[in-house]
Design a protein around this motif. Structure first.
Motif, mmCIF file in Angstrom:
data_model
loop_
_atom_site.group_PDB
_atom_site.id
_atom_site.type_symbol
_atom_site.label_atom_id
_atom_site.label_comp_id
_atom_site.label_asym_id
_atom_site.label_seq_id
_atom_site.Cartn_x
_atom_site.Cartn_y
_atom_site.Cartn_z
ATOM 1 N N LEU A 31 0.823 -1.247 0.087
ATOM 2 C CA LEU A 31 0.071 0.013 -0.090
ATOM 3 C C LEU A 31 0.939 1.138 -0.033
ATOM 4 O O LEU A 31 0.275 2.279 -0.604
ATOM 5 C CB LEU A 31 -1.068 0.205 1.192
ATOM 6 N N ALA A 32 1.814 1.422 0.944
ATOM 7 C CA ALA A 32 2.923 2.229 0.624
ATOM 8 C C ALA A 32 3.497 2.697 -0.572
ATOM 9 O O ALA A 32 3.778 3.899 -0.923
ATOM 10 C CB ALA A 32 3.836 2.277 1.825
ATOM 11 N N THR A 33 3.936 1.535 -1.302
ATOM 12 C CA THR A 33 4.250 1.829 -2.637
ATOM 13 C C THR A 33 3.423 2.274 -3.546
ATOM 14 O O THR A 33 3.576 3.242 -4.310
ATOM 15 C CB THR A 33 4.958 0.555 -3.068
ATOM 16 N N THR A 34 1.789 1.873 -3.338
ATOM 17 C CA THR A 34 1.027 2.344 -4.277
ATOM 18 C C THR A 34 0.443 3.695 -3.943
ATOM 19 O O THR A 34 0.345 4.614 -4.602
ATOM 20 C CB THR A 34 -0.295 1.601 -3.957
ATOM 21 N N VAL A 35 0.889 4.117 -2.758
ATOM 22 C CA VAL A 35 0.711 5.723 -2.470
ATOM 23 C C VAL A 35 1.269 6.585 -3.079
ATOM 24 O O VAL A 35 1.021 7.586 -3.604
ATOM 25 C CB VAL A 35 0.644 5.918 -0.918
ATOM 26 N N VAL A 36 2.625 6.398 -3.315
ATOM 27 C CA VAL A 36 3.631 7.302 -3.857
ATOM 28 C C VAL A 36 4.064 6.905 -5.343
ATOM 29 O O VAL A 36 4.868 7.777 -5.994
ATOM 30 C CB VAL A 36 5.064 7.326 -2.892
ATOM 31 N N GLY A 37 3.576 5.628 -5.862
ATOM 32 C CA GLY A 37 4.174 5.118 -7.064
ATOM 33 C C GLY A 37 5.345 4.728 -7.295
ATOM 34 O O GLY A 37 5.794 4.631 -8.513
ATOM 35 N N ARG A 38 6.083 4.501 -6.245
ATOM 36 C CA ARG A 38 7.724 3.648 -6.491
ATOM 37 C C ARG A 38 7.729 2.984 -5.266
ATOM 38 O O ARG A 38 7.137 3.189 -3.883
ATOM 39 C CB ARG A 38 8.603 4.986 -6.564
ATOM 40 N N GLY A 39 8.590 2.190 -5.341
ATOM 41 C CA GLY A 39 9.048 1.230 -4.140
ATOM 42 C C GLY A 39 9.187 1.865 -2.829
ATOM 43 O O GLY A 39 10.294 2.626 -2.728
ATOM 44 N N THR A 40 8.536 1.631 -1.870
ATOM 45 C CA THR A 40 8.593 2.445 -0.604
ATOM 46 C C THR A 40 7.931 1.512 0.569
ATOM 47 O O THR A 40 6.903 0.880 0.285
ATOM 48 C CB THR A 40 7.664 3.677 -0.515
ATOM 49 N N THR A 41 8.620 1.308 1.612
ATOM 50 C CA THR A 41 8.092 0.510 2.537
ATOM 51 C C THR A 41 7.106 1.272 3.517
ATOM 52 O O THR A 41 7.117 2.841 3.410
ATOM 53 C CB THR A 41 9.136 0.033 3.764
ATOM 54 N N TYR A 42 6.120 0.632 4.317
ATOM 55 C CA TYR A 42 5.373 1.399 5.191
ATOM 56 C C TYR A 42 6.319 2.180 6.155
ATOM 57 O O TYR A 42 5.646 3.320 6.411
ATOM 58 C CB TYR A 42 4.735 0.478 5.905
ATOM 59 N N ASP A 43 7.231 1.752 6.734
ATOM 60 C CA ASP A 43 8.043 2.549 7.538
ATOM 61 C C ASP A 43 8.520 3.899 6.892
ATOM 62 O O ASP A 43 8.909 4.743 7.695
ATOM 63 C CB ASP A 43 9.326 1.672 8.212
ATOM 64 N N GLU A 44 9.329 3.637 5.579
ATOM 65 C CA GLU A 44 9.681 4.704 5.038
ATOM 66 C C GLU A 44 8.711 5.936 4.951
ATOM 67 O O GLU A 44 8.713 6.984 5.117
ATOM 68 C CB GLU A 44 10.293 4.235 3.802
ATOM 69 N N LEU A 45 7.260 5.348 4.525
ATOM 70 C CA LEU A 45 6.491 6.373 4.292
ATOM 71 C C LEU A 45 6.027 6.976 5.291
ATOM 72 O O LEU A 45 5.620 8.222 5.399
ATOM 73 C CB LEU A 45 5.050 5.619 3.775
ATOM 74 N N SER A 46 5.811 6.112 6.640
ATOM 75 C CA SER A 46 5.424 6.997 8.028
ATOM 76 C C SER A 46 6.733 8.060 8.240
ATOM 77 O O SER A 46 6.222 9.144 8.930
ATOM 78 C CB SER A 46 5.670 5.867 9.119
#
Length: 820
Positions: free
Chosen positions: A45-60
């Motif tokens: 979901l985090a990757t879908t939020v920003v459109g590139r490979g991203t973990t939940y912890d990174e997004l938080s």
């Protein structure tokens, strides 16, 4: 135990692959995440939020630094909802609220996104920020209209310590749930510690003394006095006066005799039964059914409250509709302070304990099953199936359920999730009800429970099971590879092995139901052929097998008490397609996650058709068994004496093809039209969801000659016997070279046409050509019945050589598995 080091180089690519596939099905994604309680799935979901490979912890950590143009706020709202409602880690509520707030600030204020605004309010309210909650409601006035305005009412609840509390305003609002249906309002009376136990309502307006006797069964176990008295008096104060309240004490350790006896002395309508051995609430209710004398019988939980008009309404319903098998009411859920706001949960629901039915019918079906939990909904459904009559529902909220943190069932439910044992019990019960003659559904004279009761719900805890092999899979689906797994189960059981299944949801599932396994596997569970295993059981498993490693790519966080000797990953799909656009799993991630969750070593084994995967897996540092995983096909299920040849008389052939709703599994538009015509030259029957083909065809609807049989709409055996040809060509860049359904079609006596790259795996069971040559083969074999039958017999002979060697297959399995 060997622990595989984390090789994370491809993890972001995997996340981006999943993100690209889930955008079109966010409601199913939310359902999957809540059902599995997977923390790692948040990364998708985090990757879908920003459109590139991203973990939940990174997004938080970086959300505040992202520009609005970089964020998909609809997906961010979904992620926030998932995190808040999973509520696994201590910071989850706060992080979920943070995400939802950021999303709501940027999403349009439409009905589509209202559930996220409501959840944000509920989270604010839960944190006891009542002034902020009032301001939020004023800024979002549409929330004040939700379900009789209960959100605003709770803000004014005088028992929560809010500075906005006002008793009269709150009481007026709380009574809307009753007065909107013309019911008498409630008030609070007395000095009980909890407001819930002060609930009362006038019952002297329309007291009814004539009419059939109603038996109300209430079980108790070490009851809390004030709650118990409130529950009992809510029945004794009913407007329907002709009742008996049967209290069954289930061998309370701190005998509440004085409390119970005092109640019986106060009202002659109270019958008291004291059990000497604890057997659970449903065994106690069956005792109540034995001593009941009423025409109708119903229940009452010992910490809930019934509106004074409840019994009157139910009796009138049954008298006016004598064809009804029974009737239940709706209920409102509150805590002890009469607050209804619980994040993610509706304040109302149907109330199983309120189910009222004729006493003779309750006795005819044999009462409740011998289980500690969940038997009330089974009982009500069995009454319906047995009587072949419907149970009605009174939508008035005539019952108030007290939700307590330590209640018997509270730990089995949260928003979007129910315990595995609950789902297992429901599914077994529904299968039994649906596949048993009505007259055989009575358990009155049956010494044996007619369906498997999950270990967690059994009255007497059994000794730990000893199982030779358990297949962990997403059993909700019924495509070809699932049927292969079922054939494996049947084969191993026939060889005397003790086999089990475990339901674990796959992130790649296209299942149309959130809970039900396919009928084949449920039948094996219900008839006792295999055991259903849940992760919280204490079971000794010699071999645990996964055919879908992606289940452990994003593993659940639910507890596991399983004792596993050996784990085999035997995938039916490669980790990715040939061009790397669809990535399903990573060897090292799945191995590490599985080892950590089950505390057992993991080895991999591949089908012969997947030989290229062996080197990749070994290169990734995982252990690969020296022998390939065998392919199993139960030929007898598909073959019939008279189904060789074309189904006649017909002017045009029926062409078959299997699929799931994945557009990348289909070739491009021109090839689709070449292989499966969209004109009247043939009928095209698709086994599965063919919407992926529509996308490649740039069409919204199927051609008139196309029929798509989605899951459950036709039995695969009936389908294979009805078609004339099975034509299977995957997408041009697919590395697929094996098709289970092609074997099934050949076993059913049909001519199969495949691409040349399938020859090694399928041999003489099929004909091979390129897309341009398919029409010519179809024309020849459609016109020549003799040629058709020669090919069909040849294919059958080849299948017999491939799959009928039972002893060799058994030896092959034994070489792979750890068996005693």
């Amino acid at each position: 135990m060997k622990v595989v080091p984390k090789l994370n180089a491809n993890y972001y690519e995997l996340l981006e692959s999943y993100a690209g596939r889930i955008r079109r099905k966010m409601p199913q994604v939310e359902e999957h995440a809540l059902l599995t309680k997977s923390i790692k799935y948040r990364d998708v979901l985090a990757t879908t939020v920003v459109g590139r490979g991203t973990t939940y912890d990174e997004l938080s950590a970086n959300l505040d630094d992202l520009a609005n143009g970089e964020i998909d706020f609809a997906v961010l709202a979904s992620l926030g909802r998932i995190v808040a409602l999973q509520n696994i880690n201590t910071e989850d509520r706060a992080n979920g609220r943070k995400f939802i707030h950021a999303a709501n600030e940027n999403l349009p204020r439409t009905k589509l996104f209202q559930k996220y605004r409501q959840l944000e309010f509920e989270l604010i309210f839960e944190s006891a920020s009542y002034s902020e909650a009032v301001a939020y409601l004023n800024a979002n006035p549409e929330l004040k209209e939700v379900q009789d305005g209960y959100l605003e009412v709770d803000v004014h609840n005088p028992f929560l310590g809010s500075e906005n509390c006002e008793y009269t305003h709150w009481q007026h609002g709380f009574n809307k749930i009753f007065e909107s249906y013309g019911r008498m309002p409630v008030a609070l009376f007395g000095d009980a510690k909890n407001p819930f136990d002060r609930l009362t309502a006038a019952n002297d307006l329309n007291q009814i003394t004539d009419g059939p006797l109603v038996s109300v069964i209430m079980t108790s176990y070490d009851p809390e006095p004030e709650a118990f008295i409130a529950a009992a008096r809510s029945i004794l104060n009913q407007t329907w006066r002709n009742l008996e309240l049967i209290i069954i004490d289930d061998a309370s350790p701190n005998r509440a005799n004085k409390l119970l006896e005092k109640l019986a002395e106060e009202d002659a309508r109270v019958k008291l039964v004291l059990l000497t051995e604890n057997g659970g609430t449903y065994r106690a209710r069956n005792v109540g059914l034995e001593v009941a004398t009423g025409e109708f019988v119903t229940g009452q939980d010992s910490d809930d409250w019934s509106h004074p008009e409840r019994l009157e309404s139910q009796v009138k319903y049954l008298l006016e509709d004598p064809e009804a098998a029974g009737v239940m009411t709706s209920a409102v859920r509150t805590d002890e302070k009469l607050s209804r706001i619980m994040p993610g949960l509706s304040p109302t629901r149907k109330c199983e304990v309120s189910f009222m039915t004729p006493l003779h019918l309750a006795r005819e079906v044999g009462g409740y099953l011998d289980a500690r939990k969940a038997a009330d909904s089974e009982f009500r459904q069995r009454v319906e199936f047995y009587s072949q009559r419907d149970v009605g529902v009174i939508h008035d909220a005539l019952y108030i359920i007290r939700l307590m943190p330590n209640s018997l069932s509270r730990g089995d439910f949260s928003s979007g999730w129910s315990h595995q044992s609950r789902r297992a019990f429901w599914n077994a019960a529904l299968y039994w009800h649906s596949n048993t003659p009505a007259s055989s559904l009575s358990v009155r004279d049956e010494p044996k429970v007619p369906l498997p009761i999950p270990h967690r719900f059994q009255i007497t805890k059994p000794a730990p099971n000893e199982l030779d092999i358990v297949f962990a899979a997403d059993w909700r689906m019924s495509h070809g590879w699932q049927r292969t797994a079922v054939d494996e189960v049947k084969f191993l059981v026939a060889r005397g092995l003790h086999v089990g299944m475990m339901q674990m949801e796959s992130p790649n599932s296209n299942a149309r139901t959130s809970t039900k396994p396919n009928l084949q596997i449920q039948q094996l569970i219900n008839n006792g052929t295999i055991a259903q295993v849940t992760s919280d059981q204490e079971v000794n498993i010699a071999n645990l097998v996964f055919h879908d490693p992606s289940i452990m790519q994003f593993p659940t966080t639910q507890e596991s008490n399983l004792r596993v000797g050996k784990i085999i990953m035997a995938p039916f799909d490669l980790p990715s397609d040939i061009n790397g656009e669809v990535i399903r799993y990573l060897y090292d991630d799945c191995t590490r996650n599985t080892q950590e969750y089950f505390s057992a070593d993991v080895e991999w084994s591949f089908l012969n058709s997947m030989s290229q995967a062996v080197g990749e897996a070994e290169g990734g540092g995982v252990s690969v068994l020296p022998r390939a995983w065998p392919l199993v096909l139960d030929l007898e299920s598909w073959s019939g004496k008279n189904n060789l040849g074309i189904n006649s008389p017909r002017k045009i052939p029926i062409l078959g093809r299997s699929c799931q709703n994945i557009y990348s599994h289909w070739p491009m538009k021109e090839t689709i039209q070449q292989l499966w015509p969209t004109d009247d030259s043939a009928e095209v029957w698709i086994l599965g969801d063919a919407r992926g083909a529509l996308r490649n065809l740039n069409e919204n609807y199927y051609a008139d000659n196309w029929v798509s049989f989605r899951e459950g709409e036709i039995h695969p055996v009936d389908y294979m016997r009805a078609i004339d040809f099975f034509v299977y060509f995957p997408s041009e860049d697919s590395d697929e070279n094996l098709c289970r359904e092609a074997f099934e079609a050949a076993a059913a006596g049909k001519v199969v046409i495949l691409p040349e790259k399938f020859r090694d795996a399928h041999g003489d069971t099929a004909l091979y050509t390129n897309p341009e040559g398919v029409a010519q083969l179809l024309e020849h074999y459609w016109r020549s019945q003799e040629s058709y039958q020669v090919q069909a017999r040849s294919a059958r002979d080849t299948l017999t050589q491939m799959f009928a060697g039972g002893n060799d297959l058994e030896e092959h399995f034994r070489s792979l598995l750890t068996l005693v």
